[in-house]
Design a protein around this motif. Structure first.
Motif, PDB file in Angstrom:
ATOM      1  N   LEU A 135       0.784  -1.254   0.044  1.00  0.00           N
ATOM      2  CA  LEU A 135       0.112  -0.158   0.057  1.00  0.00           C
ATOM      3  C   LEU A 135       0.816   0.972  -0.087  1.00  0.00           C
ATOM      4  CD1 LEU A 135      -2.330  -1.166   2.739  1.00  0.00           C
ATOM      5  CD2 LEU A 135      -2.880  -0.805   0.261  1.00  0.00           C
ATOM      6  N   LEU A 136       0.432   2.260  -0.484  1.00  0.00           N
ATOM      7  CA  LEU A 136       1.168   3.307  -0.350  1.00  0.00           C
ATOM      8  C   LEU A 136       0.814   4.321   0.848  1.00  0.00           C
ATOM      9  CD1 LEU A 136       0.487   4.686  -4.068  1.00  0.00           C
ATOM     10  CD2 LEU A 136       2.602   3.873  -3.121  1.00  0.00           C
ATOM     11  N   PRO A 137       1.983   4.930   1.510  1.00  0.00           N
ATOM     12  CA  PRO A 137       1.551   5.573   2.623  1.00  0.00           C
ATOM     13  C   PRO A 137       0.596   6.743   2.395  1.00  0.00           C
ATOM     14  CG  PRO A 137       4.131   5.575   2.013  1.00  0.00           C
ATOM     15  CD  PRO A 137       3.342   4.968   0.780  1.00  0.00           C
ATOM     16  N   THR A 138      -0.287   6.753   3.485  1.00  0.00           N
ATOM     17  CA  THR A 138      -1.405   7.696   3.507  1.00  0.00           C
ATOM     18  C   THR A 138      -1.148   9.045   4.387  1.00  0.00           C
ATOM     19  OG1 THR A 138      -2.267   6.369   5.500  1.00  0.00           O
ATOM     20  CG2 THR A 138      -3.031   5.998   3.097  1.00  0.00           C
ATOM     21  N   VAL A 139      -0.052   8.783   5.461  1.00  0.00           N
ATOM     22  CA  VAL A 139      -0.010   9.914   6.261  1.00  0.00           C
ATOM     23  C   VAL A 139       1.412  10.385   6.337  1.00  0.00           C
ATOM     24  CG1 VAL A 139       0.002  10.703   8.838  1.00  0.00           C
ATOM     25  CG2 VAL A 139      -1.718   8.810   7.910  1.00  0.00           C
ATOM     26  N   PHE A 140       1.651  11.631   6.114  1.00  0.00           N
ATOM     27  CA  PHE A 140       2.809  12.447   5.836  1.00  0.00           C
ATOM     28  C   PHE A 140       3.215  13.419   7.117  1.00  0.00           C
ATOM     29  CE2 PHE A 140       1.743  10.146   2.075  1.00  0.00           C
ATOM     30  CZ  PHE A 140       2.880   9.898   1.473  1.00  0.00           C
ATOM     31  N   SER A 141       4.384  13.596   7.200  1.00  0.00           N
ATOM     32  CA  SER A 141       4.750  14.808   8.230  1.00  0.00           C
ATOM     33  C   SER A 141       5.633  15.927   7.602  1.00  0.00           C
ATOM     34  CB  SER A 141       5.505  14.124   9.387  1.00  0.00           C
ATOM     35  OG  SER A 141       6.790  13.698   9.089  1.00  0.00           O
ATOM     36  N   MET A 142       5.382  17.251   8.058  1.00  0.00           N
ATOM     37  CA  MET A 142       6.133  18.127   7.582  1.00  0.00           C
ATOM     38  C   MET A 142       6.752  18.794   8.869  1.00  0.00           C
ATOM     39  SD  MET A 142       5.450  21.165   4.768  1.00  0.00           S
ATOM     40  CE  MET A 142       4.153  22.035   5.582  1.00  0.00           C
ATOM     41  N   LEU A 143       7.959  18.710   9.105  1.00  0.00           N
ATOM     42  CA  LEU A 143       8.590  19.093  10.410  1.00  0.00           C
ATOM     43  C   LEU A 143       8.899  20.671  10.373  1.00  0.00           C
ATOM     44  CD1 LEU A 143      10.765  16.426  11.725  1.00  0.00           C
ATOM     45  CD2 LEU A 143       8.190  16.709  11.620  1.00  0.00           C
ATOM     46  N   HIS A 144       9.105  21.319   9.086  1.00  0.00           N
ATOM     47  CA  HIS A 144       9.319  22.752   8.789  1.00  0.00           C
ATOM     48  C   HIS A 144       8.902  22.958   7.662  1.00  0.00           C
ATOM     49  CE1 HIS A 144      11.523  26.330   8.291  1.00  0.00           C
ATOM     50  NE2 HIS A 144      11.130  26.513   9.615  1.00  0.00           N
ATOM     51  N   PRO A 145       8.336  23.989   7.303  1.00  0.00           N
ATOM     52  CA  PRO A 145       7.941  24.350   5.785  1.00  0.00           C
ATOM     53  C   PRO A 145       9.154  24.271   4.675  1.00  0.00           C
ATOM     54  CG  PRO A 145       7.676  26.218   7.106  1.00  0.00           C
ATOM     55  CD  PRO A 145       8.016  25.169   8.207  1.00  0.00           C
ATOM     56  N   ASP A 186      11.582  21.852   4.884  1.00  0.00           N
ATOM     57  CA  ASP A 186      11.984  20.298   5.109  1.00  0.00           C
ATOM     58  C   ASP A 186      10.955  19.406   3.900  1.00  0.00           C
ATOM     59  OD1 ASP A 186      13.747  20.521   6.962  1.00  0.00           O
ATOM     60  OD2 ASP A 186      12.576  19.765   8.495  1.00  0.00           O
ATOM     61  N   GLU A 187      11.358  18.397   3.469  1.00  0.00           N
ATOM     62  CA  GLU A 187      10.786  17.230   2.772  1.00  0.00           C
ATOM     63  C   GLU A 187       9.455  16.939   3.501  1.00  0.00           C
ATOM     64  OE1 GLU A 187      12.887  15.504  -0.873  1.00  0.00           O
ATOM     65  OE2 GLU A 187      13.728  15.029   0.853  1.00  0.00           O
ATOM     66  N   ILE A 188       8.695  16.690   2.813  1.00  0.00           N
ATOM     67  CA  ILE A 188       7.285  15.834   3.370  1.00  0.00           C
ATOM     68  C   ILE A 188       7.756  14.420   3.335  1.00  0.00           C
ATOM     69  CG2 ILE A 188       4.947  15.358   2.877  1.00  0.00           C
ATOM     70  CD1 ILE A 188       4.523  18.051   1.801  1.00  0.00           C
ATOM     71  N   ALA A 189       7.511  13.799   4.543  1.00  0.00           N
ATOM     72  CA  ALA A 189       7.999  12.417   4.593  1.00  0.00           C
ATOM     73  C   ALA A 189       6.995  11.690   5.240  1.00  0.00           C
ATOM     74  CB  ALA A 189       9.370  12.440   5.844  1.00  0.00           C
ATOM     75  N   PRO A 190       6.887  10.237   4.674  1.00  0.00           N
ATOM     76  CA  PRO A 190       5.767   9.483   5.281  1.00  0.00           C
ATOM     77  C   PRO A 190       5.911   9.104   6.998  1.00  0.00           C
ATOM     78  CG  PRO A 190       7.468   8.201   4.164  1.00  0.00           C
ATOM     79  CD  PRO A 190       8.041   9.701   3.848  1.00  0.00           C
ATOM     80  N   VAL A 191       4.933   8.724   7.320  1.00  0.00           N
ATOM     81  CA  VAL A 191       4.847   8.553   8.823  1.00  0.00           C
ATOM     82  C   VAL A 191       5.153   6.866   9.152  1.00  0.00           C
ATOM     83  CG1 VAL A 191       3.791   8.769  11.212  1.00  0.00           C
ATOM     84  CG2 VAL A 191       3.937  10.762   9.528  1.00  0.00           C
ATOM     85  N   VAL A 192       5.912   6.484  10.020  1.00  0.00           N
ATOM     86  CA  VAL A 192       5.900   4.964  10.291  1.00  0.00           C
ATOM     87  C   VAL A 192       5.240   4.708  11.518  1.00  0.00           C
ATOM     88  CG1 VAL A 192       7.771   4.729   8.976  1.00  0.00           C
ATOM     89  CG2 VAL A 192       8.139   5.337  11.053  1.00  0.00           C
ATOM     90  N   CYS A 193       4.686   3.666  11.577  1.00  0.00           N
ATOM     91  CA  CYS A 193       4.094   3.212  12.837  1.00  0.00           C
ATOM     92  C   CYS A 193       4.295   1.857  13.385  1.00  0.00           C
ATOM     93  CB  CYS A 193       2.517   3.156  12.587  1.00  0.00           C
ATOM     94  SG  CYS A 193       1.890   2.033  11.742  1.00  0.00           S
ATOM     95  N   LYS A 194       4.099   1.674  14.767  1.00  0.00           N
ATOM     96  CA  LYS A 194       4.288   0.334  15.472  1.00  0.00           C
ATOM     97  C   LYS A 194       2.960   0.076  15.961  1.00  0.00           C
ATOM     98  CE  LYS A 194       8.218  -0.369  17.787  1.00  0.00           C
ATOM     99  NZ  LYS A 194       9.329  -0.336  18.756  1.00  0.00           N
ATOM    100  N   TYR A 236       5.357   1.732   7.107  1.00  0.00           N
ATOM    101  CA  TYR A 236       4.665   3.024   6.836  1.00  0.00           C
ATOM    102  C   TYR A 236       3.170   2.804   7.089  1.00  0.00           C
ATOM    103  CZ  TYR A 236       8.617   4.272   4.260  1.00  0.00           C
ATOM    104  OH  TYR A 236      10.002   4.611   4.078  1.00  0.00           O
ATOM    105  N   VAL A 237       2.708   3.899   7.310  1.00  0.00           N
ATOM    106  CA  VAL A 237       0.992   3.921   7.802  1.00  0.00           C
ATOM    107  C   VAL A 237       0.395   4.178   6.329  1.00  0.00           C
ATOM    108  CG1 VAL A 237      -0.809   5.524   8.660  1.00  0.00           C
ATOM    109  CG2 VAL A 237       1.596   5.514   9.543  1.00  0.00           C
TER     110      VAL A 237
END
Length: 1976
Positions: free
Chosen positions: A204-214, A216-224, A236-237
């Motif tokens: 599946l493609l990641p659905t949730v991404f994070s942006m830590l600063h405008p 920065d690159e938009i990066a996928p979020v991982v989960c446990k 990946y989420v």
């Protein structure tokens, strides 16, 4: 008693402040010219839209506007975040979104809303939210948080920070929702329909991404996920069924909802660990077998690649997202098609209206520019490529041709080597998910529409989510685990609710039930219903309460059904929430019974929803489209009730505490609740009832008056009492505590009222006999909820009472509390406690006699806590034992409640007992914490943590430790004022001690506490960057307004007059300097026309005269630049004012113009180019280094007209000299060098190099090398670089590499000194200046290295230089440049010898700088002048000057400031008698002598530069006079040659002004002025330049700067003052004119300006400066009157502001000079504070007017002669001045006795002379207390306690011996007198009333009269313990010894025991028989 009181019956509370709510943004948007409004305007007639009542117009307009338009409006509110330090302002912030506009407004209850910022963006706003990003501050882990507003559009996110930065981050995919978290933004990708079939199997493609600063690159979020099987797998989420419904930053959690299973889960959000990161990027995926890394690189990249995507047409309104044509491309099975299909899927869009293409590389350019590098290694390919794999050339038009053929795409993509995965930044750990019961799948729970966190009154925390489909609010309780920062989720509770909102301020939740009623919950405990006043009254119609709905809805002119249709539509439209269709549309409108009696159903206000909670306010959304705002009342308003509630909650178990709070809340907030002063009465009654008392039966509680009955029935009929006055108010005032406080002020007549504060009605005298204690009805009800806890509650309230005693502001409340306490103490039979209360409030307690019986059987039910002591803890007696140095048990306190107790106990332990560890490790020795096991240890750890910050102090005095510790605890002067005077005295004493000798490095807060405003201000300025506006950071340094307009333009108006006026107060020398240096006005050309001169010749004469004068005018700017150095802060919006260089003249008498351009005489070409360069430099040097200068501003100053280009070139150089040129962008530098003139290049190169002095900066080196052929590789292109630019570049190399000893550059420069002419026509003119520049640069590179030049031995630098100096055969050109010199020069034939005339100056100065200050005698001897006449003839006299100078600089330590030393440099042969037979050329001898003398004088000037050494000055002045004499004799002058004499004289003048630099010495000024007037004959441009440079140096920086003698400064001065000045204004043959300005690099700020901290005006102050010892002198101390120039800091040991006028302040320089340097660099402002009783030196130069001077002879007479009127002259404390005004003088209204006046004056005098104005209140308080005691009108013993503490402190100080007395605060005779008065008063009372004491000791009933009060005072002051029943022990002792042995067990101090003696021993003859008591 009936049970009713405890159970929660149907109570109801009243909500306050009902007002209608309209989002402010909506009002604002009406007037906002955006597209939405224009649409509205077209849709309907203007009159209707802009009608006066906004809402009606809006309602009308809504009918026509399509629903979709309307639905875009939304808003959110939050509590304002700006806490001002002094008072915390609470306000609300609103973020309103409509269409393309976002409005951020702020407003509070007492202040109207205002727009803070409004943003308009290009496409419709999908969402706007507040978010804070963490920005790394520096290399360490510290982060600073940036508050921002994020505006999400379909294609990008706009981020606007509060500080004003704007970012645009493109979105690589459609976003469905955005959430603000602790770390930044979370983005949810929109799930488009085709996703499922596009994925490769199992991925599946990641659905949730994070942006830590405008950036920065938009990066996928991982989960446990927390699962049984895949326990730790990180992934990946990518689950498209998971939707985020809530995020929160504290604690950092996210709540998600699974659409498929209908389950909510909670996740903790945190940064990814390194292992997880690598795991995600490398592990091969299980299902499909493709490595996840490849997946990430391929699919993610492609997914994210669409940076320049066209906007989807319909915004968020369009539901059919897949409707574009892109989806219809057939989806095959091959992987290739997957790939392209995936792209087409993501690219779905229809031809958008606004297709802005974003630059794909934005994100990574920015990423590179971010402060921190990316987490992993830098990407091998640029991120841009990876963000659009194959879409570099997207056409922005239609999208049909977007995809190339599928195959090609795939091949390209697969072959691209750069697939680098995007590194995840955040990870979600699953913490909890709902459990699903089996049968419940039928009605699966829908997604929560609201999620929030709330906490209850006992600090349990809950996560609540509202499931609308079930109308349930599910509350999950969670706790933070102790060891790890993890949340543990516990039970789930369900509350039936239609809607709910949290109220964080009052720890409650407001719930809207299905029937439409509002209920308040705290946590999961139901508190009560909420009664909203407006919504219940049947008469309620929309007109009453909603003023801007001008028509009731029923009057809408349509049939009824149409009206209902309106309403329905409105109701849908107003719902901004995304789940509006979930709301149940068929809730019946008539569910609540109270709605039945309305006249019409339709417009019934009915609460649909709740929204926007802020603090304790919330909005009610009524169906009719209106919103009401209500506030829910707080739990208590009175501080005392709040404190009691906190103490109760602290000790009770949580359930019991909750019961009490809920019960109290309902009683207190019943509709029509109590007014303020009844709150305490209400609380007492409620509290006692809960403990089982029958408050109706107890006399005192029955008399508590309420306005409210206690029955929990809604008393709606009783409205709140009006705010008008009534008789009750007056009675209340009379009975108030304040009134009783005031009664013993001598000013008032005492009123005899024994009312007991806010609590009781004035009691009648017969009260006592009303009920005997045995009355049977007074029993306690054991079934009451709090009955078992009575002892514990009593004890915590007792400790609270002790805490209140320590705060003057709270003490009034203690008297209310004591009534409650005494009742409990009686009933618990704790007589000792009752006795304690009686001692505190004798008049009050003796009025209470009732006790309630507690059955013996029931006593066992009470839990007697272990901490309840028999001995009552009393804070005053504890402190008093401290002072008496007795053994003391630790004092009990409640964590977080009794903070003042803790603070004072530890302060005494530290300062009085002297235990240094009291505040850190030994806390438990002095304090014991109570814990109820309820608040386990949260606050406790906090307390531990706070105090374990051990203030690292060496064994400095305890006073300093105490002050620093108090500050670290946040204790301020305001707090100190509320500490009772006796308790506070030791702290005041410690502060007083610290004030005398503070450390210069204490923090601002400590300085504030010790009352040194001067230090505070200094520390404040240390921490704060200088305010941009004023130069003197606190001085009001506006230059005075000038009268004539043209005076402004001379460029010298910014000199700080206030300071120069203090330094040179006697004369107008600064004005004179301005007159001499001004070059912006025409000069006066006075030529007398002789009779035989024709008019034409006369004009020529005038013009020739003007030409001579212009030589001077053109030389002035060099001096002006030095004079105005760093004196101006430019305004960034205006160009720098550059004064004109005016070369015209005016001829008297008719003031006619004389101009050089008339063509009558020949004027040299380009005459003004260099002078205007200097003029630009002078203007630029005004800019202070601390100013704010940006690259854009520098560019903005670029002149439009080409004739000003030279000025701009100078301006650039000046910016380099003051360090601002480093801000200029490289782009601009390149621009200037390519397009600019030769001058621009010179200015720029020199400027950039000066700004990068000694940094070896590579980019600057490259810049310079291009301009120096020798530094370019031999094969490089020949660049045509102008000669002067080469010279500048060579000097630039010297500056950039100054002192580095860089080998390659040294080698090149060495060969450049002797560079031969050629090849061919090149390098034939002005060779001298190039050779000199190379020599100076070589000297700078190897500055001061001497013989230890690392790695340069093979270059033979000194030998080579020696050869250049004396001549000889040229060596072969070495190295790379051999090729260049093959063809000889066509112009100059030099042969193969060195041309010494060219190379000597550079080589000589290079030797001088390399061996500077090394005292290397062998090198120095090379530089001796020849000692035979024959050889002397071979050397130019000028070179003799240079050699002498160089020799002296090498032998630095031998330079002595006297004429003998100067003459010793002249060779022996010139000094002896001449043999007439020898053929001596007199001219040679005279010139040689004079030049050698001049050289020695320059050396002397450099050695003592900036020191103002008087010997050096006298010596130089003598030589100057000698030369002037020689010049005045024509015959001698002819031998010497006028030019030579003038050169030497100019050099000596410069040497003098170097020594006196910045001091503005008058003698030098006279010389300069003398030369200024000489304009004819030989006085050329160069000499004028020298003289005016001397003038500039003399007043360097307007007297604020002086010269240093560091190596770097000497090098700069050698460049600037090279002793060959230009002959005319275009002459650069021997020395480049631009280098004259390098003198600035030697300037350093060393002016110390004392500034009075009260008036902020500069003033005089006496400094004591101590020099370190050197080999020339021992350690010496000199006194200077500041403002003054300090000597060089490395010579100093310390600088001290001396008394007695100002507070002493010492800056120790032996440790570090940084502190003083930063003071000096900030305009040298040193804040000083005038001591009281002193006048500034300006007003009182001799010190005879001071307050102390008059009273030196007799102190007592001084007091009598002291006139209070004169006080204002001696102190600036407003309090003291007013005190003198009102209390030390007689006035009409008040006629105090003479004694009072004298006493007050004496106190005032004492405070002023002892420098402790803050002691005045203490003195007065002592006097008041003693007076009241002597008159016998004391109502409580509190002042007596304080007196006792004062006396004990004083005793302990006196006992330690007279040596310690000077430390104590109270050293006058005042205290012994007062002490004596108290003793007399108490003794005389005892004599008359010994029976009272006896009856007390026999514990008989005490009489309620003054006797009992005096008795209490006696017992307190004499520190006699509770003596009930002790008469058996003490009375009837036969002898003194017997008595002593018995009393020692009781711990009565001896002297107090002796006072008791007469009573105890029973002697009847009075106290005088034993022995005289007065001795004690």
């Amino acid at each position: 008693m009936s049970e009713v009181v405890y159970e929660e019956t149907a109570t109801m509370i009243a909500a306050g402040e009902l007002q209608s709510f309209v989002p402010f943004g909506r009002e604002h948007c009406k007037n906002h010219p955006n597209a939405f409004n224009l649409q509205l305007r077209e849709l309907q007639p203007a009159s209707e839209l802009w009608s006066s009542d906004g809402a009606a117009g809006l309602v009308g307009s809504l009918q026509e506007v399509s629903l979709q338009e309307r639905e875009r409006e939304s808003w959110e509110l939050r509590k304002g975040c700006v806490g001002v330090s002094e008072e915390y302002v609470e306000f609300e912030e609103e973020l309103y979104v409509a269409g393309n506009v976002v409005v951020w407004s702020q407003g509070s209850r007492n202040q109207a809303s205002s727009v803070y910022k409004a943003f308009t963006v290009d496409s419709p706003v999908q969402q706007a939210l507040w978010c804070s990003f963490a920005v790394p501050k520096n290399k360490k882990e510290e982060e600073e948080v940036e508050q921002t507003v994020c505006i999400i559009q379909s294609s990008c996110v706009n981020v606007h920070t509060v500080t004003g930065k704007d970012f645009i981050a493109p979105l690589p995919f459609p976003v469905s929702n955005v959430w603000a978290t602790k770390f930044g933004l979370l983005l949810e990708r929109k799930n488009t329909a085709g996703d499922a079939q596009l994925n490769p199997p199992g991925e599946l493609l990641p659905t949730v991404f994070s942006m830590l600063h405008p950036l920065d690159e938009i990066a996928p979020v991982v989960c446990k996920p927390a699962g049984l099987f895949e326990g730790s797998r990180v992934q990946y989420v990518s689950d498209s069924t998971m939707k985020i419904v809530f995020s929160c930053s504290e604690p950092s959690i996210v709540v998600s909802y699974d659409i498929a299973q209908g389950i909510h889960s909670v996740w903790a959000l945190r940064k990814v660990t390194h292992d997880e990161r690598s795991a995600v990027l490398q592990i091969p995926s299980e299902a499909g077998g493709t490595p996840l890394g490849v997946l990430a690189s391929g699919f993610l990249t492609s997914l994210l690649s669409k940076v320049s995507r066209l906007d989807p047409s319909g915004g968020i309104g369009a539901t059919g997202l897949g409707s574009g044509t892109g989806t219809s491309c057939p989806v095959g099975t091959g992987s290739a098609l997957h790939y392209s299909a995936l792209h087409s899927k993501i690219l779905t869009s229809s031809p958008g209206l606004h297709s802005r293409v974003h630059c794909p590389s934005i994100s990574n350019m920015a990423a590179l520019s971010r402060a921190h590098s990316p987490g992993m290694a830098a990407p091998s390919f640029s991120g841009a490529a990876r963000f659009n794999t194959s879409f570099h050339c997207l056409s922005p038009r239609g999208h049909h041709g977007l995809l190339p053929s599928p195959n090609s795409t795939v091949n390209e993509t697969i072959l691209l080597p750069e697939m680098e995965p995007i590194i995840p930044a955040l990870c979600m750990d699953q913490l909890w998910s709902e459990t699903v019961t089996a049968g419940c799948h039928r009605e699966m729970s829908s997604q929560a529409s609201k999620v929030f966190l709330t906490s209850d009154l006992c600090e349990n925390r809950y996560l609540c989510f509202l499931v609308e489909s079930h109308q349930q609010l599910r509350c999950v309780k969670f706790i933070e685990s102790n060891d790890t920062p993890q949340l543990i989720f516990a039970s789930v509770t369900t509350i039936h609710a239609k809607d709910a909102e949290p109220l964080p301020n009052i720890d409650a939740t407001l719930v809207l039930e299905a029937c439409g009623s509002l209920v308040l919950y705290t946590g999961i405990t139901r508190v009560s219903k909420v009664f909203v006043p407006g919504l219940l009254s049947p008469t309620f119609s929309l007109t009453n309460h909603l003023p801007h709905l001008s028509t009731p809805v029923e009057n809408v002119s349509t049939p009824a059904n149409a009206g209902s249709r309106h309403l329905q539509r409105l109701e849908e439209a107003v719902m901004p929430s995304p789940v509006s269709e979930l709301r149940n549309p068929n809730i019946k409108h008539h569910e609540g019974s109270f709605l039945e009696d309305f006249s019409f159903q339709q417009a019934t206000p009915y609460i649909r929803a709740l929204r926007d909670p802020v603090c304790n306010r919330v909005n009610l959304d009524l169906g009719s489209g209106t919103v009401l705002r209500i506030s829910i009342p707080e739990i208590a308003t009175s501080e005392l009730v709040k404190k009691c509630l906190r103490a109760i909650c602290f000790i009770l178990p949580k359930e019991a505490a909750m019961k009490v709070l809920v019960k109290w809340y309902n009683i207190y907030n019943a509709p029509g609740g109590p007014s303020a002063h009844a709150e305490w009465n209400l609380f007492v009654t409620c509290f006692m009832t809960l403990m089982g008392y029958n408050t109706e039966r107890l006399t005192w509680t029955r008399n508590l008056h309420f306005e409210v009955p206690l029955s929990p029935v809604i008393a709606a009929k009783k409205a709140r009492p009006s705010d008008g006055g009534s008789d009750e108010d007056w009675d209340y005032l009379l009975g108030s505590h304040y009134h009783r406080q005031m009664t013993y002020q001598p000013v008032c007549v005492p009123v005899d009222s024994s009312g007991t504060g806010s609590t009781f009605t004035t009691e009648t005298d017969g009260l006592h006999s009303v009920s005997a204690p045995s009355s049977p009805s007074l029993k306690l009800d054991a079934s009451a909820p709090l009955f078992p806890h009575i002892p514990a509650l009593f004890y915590v309230l007792h400790l609270l009472y002790q805490e209140l005693q320590l705060d003057e502001l709270q003490r009034a409340r203690a008297s209310s509390l004591v009534c409650l306490l005494q009742q409990l103490a009686r009933d618990l039979q704790l007589d000792v406690y009752v006795d304690l209360y009686w001692r505190d409030y004798p008049s009050l307690i003796s009025g209470f006699t009732e006790t309630c019986l507690i059955d013996e059987a029931l006593v066992a039910q009470m839990q007697r806590p272990s901490f309840l002591r028999a001995e009552p803890p009393c804070i005053f007696s504890w402190l008093s034992s401290c002072l008496r140095e007795e053994e003391i048990p630790p004092f009990p306190y409640l964590v977080g409640i009794c903070q003042r107790t803790r603070l004072l106990v530890l302060s005494y332990a530290l300062y009085i007992i002297g235990d240094e560890n009291a505040t850190s490790t030994d806390v438990s020795k002095y304090l014991v914490k109570l814990s109820a096991g309820q608040k386990s240890c949260a606050s406790d750890q906090h307390y531990r943590r706070q105090s374990s910050v051990k203030v690292k102090l060496t064994s400095e005095s305890l006073a300093e430790q105490l002050v620093v510790w108090l500050t670290s605890e946040g204790f301020t002067l305001k707090d100190l004022e509320s500490v009772p005077f006796g308790v506070a005295l030791p702290i005041r004493e410690a502060i007083y001690r610290c004030r005398e000798q503070p450390c210069s490095d204490w923090s601002e807060e400590v300085c504030l506490l010790i009352g040194r405003q001067d230090l505070t201000k200094q520390a404040h300025k240390m921490t704060l960057a200088k305010s941009k506006a004023s130069v003197g950071s606190g001085l009001s340094l506006e230059p005075p307004a000038t009268t004539e307009a043209d005076e402004e333009e001379d460029g010298m108006s910014d000199i700080i007059q206030e300071v120069t006026g203090l330094i040179w107060s006697q004369d107008l020398r600064v004005q004179e300097v301005r007159r001499l240096l001004q070059s912006s006005r025409p000069v006066r050309v006075s030529v007398v026309q002789l009779p035989e001169v024709s008019d034409h010749e006369y004009i020529e004469e005038k013009e020739n005269k003007l030409l001579q004068l212009c030589q001077r005018t053109m030389a002035l700017p060099v001096g002006r630049g030095l004079f105005t150095l760093f004196s101006y802060h430019p305004v960034p919006t205006e160009p720098l004012p550059v004064p004109k260089l005016n070369l015209t003249g005016r001829a008297p008498p008719r003031n006619t113009m004389v101009d050089l351009n008339s063509g009558n005489i020949d004027v040299p070409p380009n005459m003004t180019s260099w002078p205007s360069f200097h003029n630009g430099v002078a203007a630029g040097l005004k800019i202070a280094p601390a100013s704010q200068v940006e690259s854009a501003w520098i560019d903005y100053n670029k002149p439009k007209s080409p004739e000003l280009a030279n000025e701009y070139a100078g301006f650039l150089m000046a910016l380099g000299l003051n360090g601002h040129l480093t801000k200029l962008a490289t782009l601009n530098i390149h621009d200037y060098l390519t397009k600019g003139t030769e001058m621009t290049s010179i200015g720029l190169l020199l400027g950039v190099s000066s700004a990068k002095l000694g940094t070896m900066d590579m980019s600057i080196t490259r810049l310079l090398s291009i301009h120096i052929p020798a530094l370019l590789p031999p094969t490089s292109t020949e660049l045509d670089v102008p000669h002067n630019v080469q010279v500048a570049a060579v000097i630039g190399i010297g500056l950039v590499y100054q002192g580095t000893g860089h080998r390659h550059n040294a080698e090149v420069l060495l060969s450049e000194i002797g560079r031969p002419p050629g090849p061919e026509m090149e390098y034939c003119t002005d060779r001298e200046s190039y050779s000199l520049a190379a020599g100076l640069a070589l000297g700078m590179v190897c500055l001061g290295h001497g013989s230890n030049l690392i790695g340069m031995t093979d270059l033979n630098v000194p030998e080579q230089l020696y050869q250049y100096m004396v001549g000889g055969h040229r060596r072969a050109q070495a190295g790379a440049n051999r090729e260049r010199h093959k063809s000889p020069s066509y112009q100059i034939k030099e042969g193969d010898t060195i041309n010494v005339d060219v190379t000597c100056p550079g080589a000589t100065l290079a030797l001088a700088m390399i061996y500077l200050k090394t005292n290397n005698r062998s090198i120095a001897d090379w530089l001796k002048p020849p000692d035979t006449w024959f050889l002397l003839d071979f050397i130019k006299p000028e070179f003799l000057l240079l050699r002498t100078l160089a020799r002296c600089l090498i032998m630095w330590d031998e330079i002595l400031p006297n004429t003998e030393w100067v003459k010793s440099n002249i060779p022996q042969i010139m000094r002896g008698a001449f043999d007439p037979s020898e053929d001596i050329n007199m001219e040679t001898m005279a010139q040689a002598q004079d030049y050698i003398t001049a050289g020695a004088c320059i050396a002397l000037g450099l050695r003592f530069a900036g020191s103002a050494n008087s010997d050096a000055f006298d010596c130089l002045y003598e030589f100057a006079r000698t030369f002037m004499k020689i010049m005045s004799f024509a015959s001698t002058a002819a031998v010497m040659g006028y030019y030579n004499l003038q050169t030497c004289l100019s050099m000596i003048l410069l040497a003098m002004s170097m020594v006196m630099s910045g001091t503005g010495d008058l003698k030098v000024l006279q010389l300069c002025r003398f030369f200024h007037k000489r304009t004819g004959g030989e006085m050329n441009y160069g000499f004028h330049m020298a003289h005016h440079m001397a003038l500039g140096l003399l007043f360097l920086g307007g007297g604020r700067y002086t010269l240093g003698t560091s190596n770097s400064a000497i090098a700069a001065l050698l460049c600037a003052l090279y002793p060959h000045f230009p002959a005319h204004s275009t002459d650069n043959r021997y020395h480049l004119q631009a280098l004259r300005h390098l003198a600035v690099l030697a300037a350093e700020p060393r002016l110390l300006v004392p500034v009075d901290v009260d008036s902020l005006k500069p003033c005089y102050a006496l400094l004591e400066v101590t020099y370190k010892e050197t080999k020339w002198y021992d350690e010496t101390t000199v006194e200077l009157m500041a403002p003054t120039m300090l000597p060089e800091l490395h010579l100093l040991k310390r600088v001290k502001v001396k008394g007695p006028r100002y507070w002493e302040l010492s800056i120790d320089l032996s440790k570090e000079t940084h502190h003083l340097k930063s003071i000096l660099s900030r305009d040298g402002v040193l804040y000083v504070k005038l001591r009281a009783g002193q006048l500034p030196y300006k007003d009182d130069p001799q010190g005879w007017k001071s307050l102390l001077a008059s009273s030196v002879n007799h102190r007592s007479s001084g007091i009598r002669t002291f006139k209070p009127e004169t006080i204002s002259a001696f102190t600036s404390e407003p309090a003291l001045v007013s005190f003198a005004e009102f209390f030390c003088k007689t006035s009409e209204e008040m006629k105090p006795t003479e004694d009072t006046l004298v006493l007050f004056s004496a106190m005032l005098y004492e405070c002023v002379t002892q420098e402790c104005p803050e002691m005045l209140p203490t003195y007065i308080a002592i006097e008041q207390a003693v007076g009241a005691l002597c008159r016998g009108d004391v109502l409580q013993t509190f002042p007596v306690w304080q007196l006792r503490l004062v006396v004990e402190l004083w005793d302990s100080r006196v006992l330690r011996g007279p040596a310690n007395r000077h430390d104590a605060l109270l050293i006058s005779e005042f205290l012994p007198v007062m002490k004596n008065m108290v003793d007399l008063a108490l003794d005389s009372w005892l004599k008359d009333n010994s029976s009272a004491l006896r009856s007390y000791m026999r514990s008989e009933i005490l009489p309620k009269d003054t006797q009992s009060i005096m008795l209490a005072c006696f017992l307190v002051y004499r520190s006699i313990p509770c003596l009930r029943n002790t008469h058996t022990q003490l009375e009837g002792c036969s002898s003194l010894g017997d008595l002593l042995s018995r009393s020692s067990q009781l711990g009565i101090p001896l002297r107090d025991l002796l006072r008791l003696l007469p009573i105890l021993v029973g002697s009847t003859s009075g106290p005088h028989t034993c022995f005289p008591l007065q001795a004690f």
